[in-house]
Design an enzyme around this catalytic site. Structure first.
Site, PDB file in Angstrom:
ATOM      1  CE  LYS A   1      -3.935   1.887   2.845  1.00  0.00           C
ATOM      2  NZ  LYS A   1      -4.625   1.798   3.872  1.00  0.00           N
TER       3      LYS A   1
ATOM      4  CB  SER B   1      -8.102   0.931   6.013  1.00  0.00           C
ATOM      5  OG  SER B   1      -8.634   2.017   5.854  1.00  0.00           O
TER       6      SER B   1
ATOM      7  CB  SER C   1      -7.553   3.630   2.836  1.00  0.00           C
ATOM      8  OG  SER C   1      -6.972   2.955   3.812  1.00  0.00           O
TER       9      SER C   1
END
Lengths: 529, 106, 529, 106
Positions: free
Chosen positions: C95, C195, C171
């Site tokens: 990420k 997330s 996210s």
């Protein structure tokens, strides 16, 4: 570029000059279908799968063997020095509302799902006589009743090649999708309120509704008998002209086909627009939308992108020598939809009475009490919601006590709509034009499921196309750009009776002038599968 | 906008149309019919001079572009079986249907 | 099945046993990325094209050379008989909220778009030490602020591999998408309110939020410092366990990483659930939704398909010997979102003050009047709407005059939320459970654009995940079925502090028991590109 | 629900946050802020006994699982240039910024 992406004109040239065989063309198309079409439309198809949502689903029935036999015959003729025909080796699809001998001819309805036609529609026969390869039957709204193809009893329904999450339009949606996705070069559609032009606009192809009577309706399963027109769908104007050349002209089997001579459409194509008078009408730059429940109308302009596409076309044509006539009055255009709601339903209800489970098609499997019960059960099970809705509406508005208020009145409104065109196209009239230039539709292709179920809003998708059906005049939709979201915009040309040649000539000039436009270089989404 | 197609009228239409509807279908269809009738109310407001005729179709169809009707002649069909075999039920070349409702004359 | 579709566990075995080289694994992944990922996320990316809508767009930055050097090193070690590490040859994505030395580390924000990190996050370094191949940095909501990835400054944003028209969640959406589409076997995400778990649920993968303090946050660009947890995303439970094994444990560079010993997660996996007490709470089968304008709440059950998926999992686990405890009270779970709205914004506003255009990252190109004006212009241009919104909200609710009403109160509500878990997991308590079993999310992945812009509704996507963040406890989301529309359903297990081993063990048992379920045989839509 | 964040409060917040907003952004953000404040009104209705403490984080962090703080020792960084070169503007190893607002003392 693969063979299947060539135009019909190029394919016929390749085949005739032995640059490619018809069999090679067929193989290329079958490969494309294999890659992008997904499972064919079928009854009781179950839930959509993830893969289904990524496929075009234009076809209901593939007729590979029929096409292969024809391709071999074309190649034989070419090798033998015989004339293989105008459409030699050109792959075509047929909207499944036409009868083709020995193939299922379903109208996308359960009630005809098992019907194998014993004869072939005249327009299909004429294409095959000219060397076309019939690859199969493509999906449509059930009995053509819709503007999105979602009402087909054969699911998955077609998905728009430019955005697989949007509708193809309708009712000739499978036709438009199969041409846009490069599965075939030409498709035979029908137009009753815009059913060729609207899906052509939604899918970025050329769609031509001929004059009523220009093309035989023999072998077409009827919807609105005073409105239905078979016509070509193609990737460019030349191809549409070639196809119209093939299918136009009187047919002893259709008493309403006119004996007006068929001109040479292809020869006229390159004549340009010098001296032609092309009209713009403010009445085609706004649409009237009824409130869902009160029926009160409000008027909205067409989207700015659509207006700009039409104005750009006008400018391009003006630069090529056409005279642009603004403010052509078409005051009765807005009555097209309400009049159509009445006339088409009366004709549909009448035409659907023949489906009864007795002579052909579906028959209920339940045990009926008597013949009337057989009719009821068969029709209840065999028809989808849209045919049922049209039958009920048609019976209501033509009932003796309402006929004056609705049906008779709608037929008189039709006279008004026709008069608008008569006046615009009258060489001695106040504003004489050779053609009108308009947007084809009031919106781009809508997302799947966004409108389906609301029969009134669905009908309004045809607002700019249906006046031509009432009047019987010819119209063509041409690709005219892409929206910011990448969806095709269609522009429409409307002309006087039997003057398809003028429309094609204008369309061709527009194509030539815009051939380097950036949007013309874009490929549909299906090319990225 | 009042409903024009009442439940009663609707049921009459359904019977005339030789249909049977389940309750969901009936509700949707009656709703859409009323919705469509609302949308066509505009027709009654269109000013129509008394001399405006009805058009059964748009294109004039003068005699010079008509083919005329064919002679009413019997023509043999080469393969009647291809037509007959489309029928859901046949027997000895006849199409079979259930009892036809009838009243026996005294 | 291609190499890239194997699990991390299988890949490491293949590489170690020389059934495949790490370089071959890398090539397979690059080929998959080439086929399904489309153009990487970028600033100022222009309109979406037709092709864009058919691609996954998980990546922002591909680090092919880094991965290739690592793969060659792994292959060298294997050939030399050296230990190549637990994750030998396993392709991973990171990420883009983690710093990786020498690579852009953008937080999906314009303000860090040009930042090339001079150091590497501990969890990334640990994976590389164990032989993982870092293929690149994947997309996320800007600074992790969102639940759909639509807020990324790097567009096109990721699209759900199961339905390319739906969001990936967020996210850690690029992480979930890259794993689901078979581009990598593992991805490193972060979970502040859900997330990791929510995008895992939306994309049909396993996502584990470890206990706060279990995994070092060193090198993670901070959002909510009391809530953030790095954690694994994987296609199955074994892979998640392998990854957690690699990254867990104290780190001298993160004072909040706990010195609790790291158990052998993989060994514990197959121990089954005999005797484990697994709780169901009615408070996790309903959600409270605020009215858009009044703030009044109404309560709705989760969708029936979600409830059924959880109950089916409970039944499966009961059949394997677990004891199912119903009606575990979690009365304060519903306060998770309002408390989070306050706490996370205060922490975010504080963490975002460092971005000012001075030391690194974006600086305005306009000429500022003075240093304060430089800050304003830089932050105005560099931050997207969501960071701006969080800064403003955080400053408001922590302002001296409102702090008691909002921030202090939220921290005390957090105590209530923690107590629910303490009581549920207390071996001497009234209802003792080893884990809670819940749905992960209140809905499946929503269509793109359907929720974006409504910051309140977007936050409510985290309603069932955020209590674990307030409490700091571990949680895992497992694939638990597909909706009728073919979208993944996630089921969640929550457990006591540092008992990831229990959650993984239950998850593995559930996997074994359901391995022949029809939905497990389905492939994501991206497999059909 | 009355607006809690008035235009005036909003502008004050924007200044504190060191932001500049265009009118569209400002309208969206102020709307969402009020929307979020409405959504968190529930907090004030939660019954909280006076003895409920605040939790700065959820997991207890007793001394036995803490690492303790590192010694406060200077450590050389091997490549200060890799850090410095991230700065938008430098000069001779110094980071350059525009004028710092200041008041000259008399």
């Amino acid at each position: 570029m693969e063979l299947c992406d060539l135009s019909a004109y190029e394919i016929a040239q390749h085949v005739r000059s032995q640059k490619a065989t018809a069999v090679q063309v067929l193989e290329s198309c079958l490969e494309r279908i294999q890659k992008v079409d997904g499972r064919p439309g079928a009854l009781d198809a179950g839930e959509l799968t993830a893969e289904d949502r990524l496929r075009v689903h234009a076809f209901i029935t593939l007729t590979e063997e029929r096409a292969r036999a024809q391709a071999e015959e074309v190649d034989r003729k070419v090798a033998a020095g015989e004339d293989p025909g105008l459409l030699a080796g050109v792959p075509v699809s047929i909207k499944d509302i036409f009868c083709v001998q020995g193939t299922p001819s379903t109208a996308a309805s359960r009630i005809l799902a098992n019907f194998v036609s014993p004869y072939t529609a005249t327009s299909v026969a004429r294409m095959e006589e000219q060397g076309a390869l019939v690859l199969g039957k493509v999906n449509l709204d059930e009995f053509t009743y819709g503007s999105s193809n979602e009402s087909s009893a054969f699911q998955p329904c077609p998905r728009n090649p430019w955005n697989l999450n949007h509708v193809v339009g309708g009712s000739s949606g499978g036709s438009a999708a199969s041409v846009a996705a490069g599965e075939v070069a030409l498709s035979l559609g029908t137009d009753t309120a815009g059913s060729i032009r609207q899906p052509a606009a939604f899918c970025g192809v050329v769609g031509l509704k001929p004059t009523y009577g220009r093309v035989s309706r023999y072998g077409l399963i009827a919807f609105g008998s005073s409105l239905d027109c078979p016509g070509p769908m193609a990737r460019d104007v030349t191809d549409a002209a070639m196809m119209l050349q093939t299918i136009a002209g009187p047919d002893p089997k259709d008493a309403t086909s006119a004996t007006v001579p068929v001109p040479d459409y292809i020869e006229a194509l390159e004549e340009g627009v010098q001296g032609l008078r092309i009209g713009l009408s403010p009445d085609y730059f706004r649409i009237a939308i009824p409130d869902a429940r009160t029926g009160k109308y409000h008027t909205e302009p067409v989207p700015a992108e659509f207006e700009q596409a039409v104005l750009r076309a006008a400018q391009v044509l003006a630069e090529m020598g056409a005279e642009i006539i603004e403010d052509v009055p078409m005051p009765n255009a807005r009555y097209g939809i309400p009049a159509y709601f009445v006339i088409s339903r009366v004709e549909a209800a009448s035409n659907l009475h023949r489906f009864d489970g007795v002579k052909y098609g579906y028959r209920t499997q339940r045990t009926p009490a008597d013949l009337r019960d057989l009719y009821r059960k068969t029709r209840a099970e065999g028809f989808g919601l849209q045919p049922k809705l049209r039958i009920l509406m048609g019976m209501y508005v033509s009932a003796a006590q309402y006929s004056e208020q609705y049906y008779q009145r709608a037929l008189r409104v039709r006279t008004l709509i026709r008069r608008d065109f008569d006046q615009a196209f009258d060489p001695d009239g106040a504003v004489y034009v050779d053609a009108l230039l308009t947007p084809t539709t009031p919106t781009p292709a809508f997302p799947l499921e966004a409108v389906y179920g609301d029969s009134v809003m669905m009908q309004y998708a045809d607002q700019l196309t249906v006046p031509a059906n009432h009047a019987g005049i010819p119209g063509v939709s041409l690709p005219g750009g892409l929206t910011a979201e990448g969806l095709p915009i269609g522009i429409q040309l409307l002309g006087p009776d039997f003057r398809e040649d003028t429309l094609l000539r204008i369309g061709r000039a527009y194509e030539v002038a815009t051939q380097d436009d950036p949007w013309r270089q874009e490929e549909p989404q299906s090319a990225h599968l | 906008m009042p409903e024009q197609i009442t439940q009663e009228i609707f049921e009459h239409l359904v019977a005339l149309a030789a249909l049977e509807l389940n309750p969901d279908e009936a509700e949707y269809l009656r709703g859409e019919l009323n919705h469509q009738l609302a949308a066509i109310q505009e027709l009654s407001a269109i000013p129509l001079d008394a001399d405006i005729p009805a058009s059964l179709h748009g294109v004039p169809f003068p005699v010079e572009v008509r083919q005329g009707l064919r002679q009413d002649e019997w023509q043999p069909y080469p393969e009647p079986q291809t037509i007959l075999k489309q029928a859901p039920e046949t027997s000895d070349g006849y199409i079979v249907v259930p009892d036809i409702p009838h009243t026996t004359l005294e």
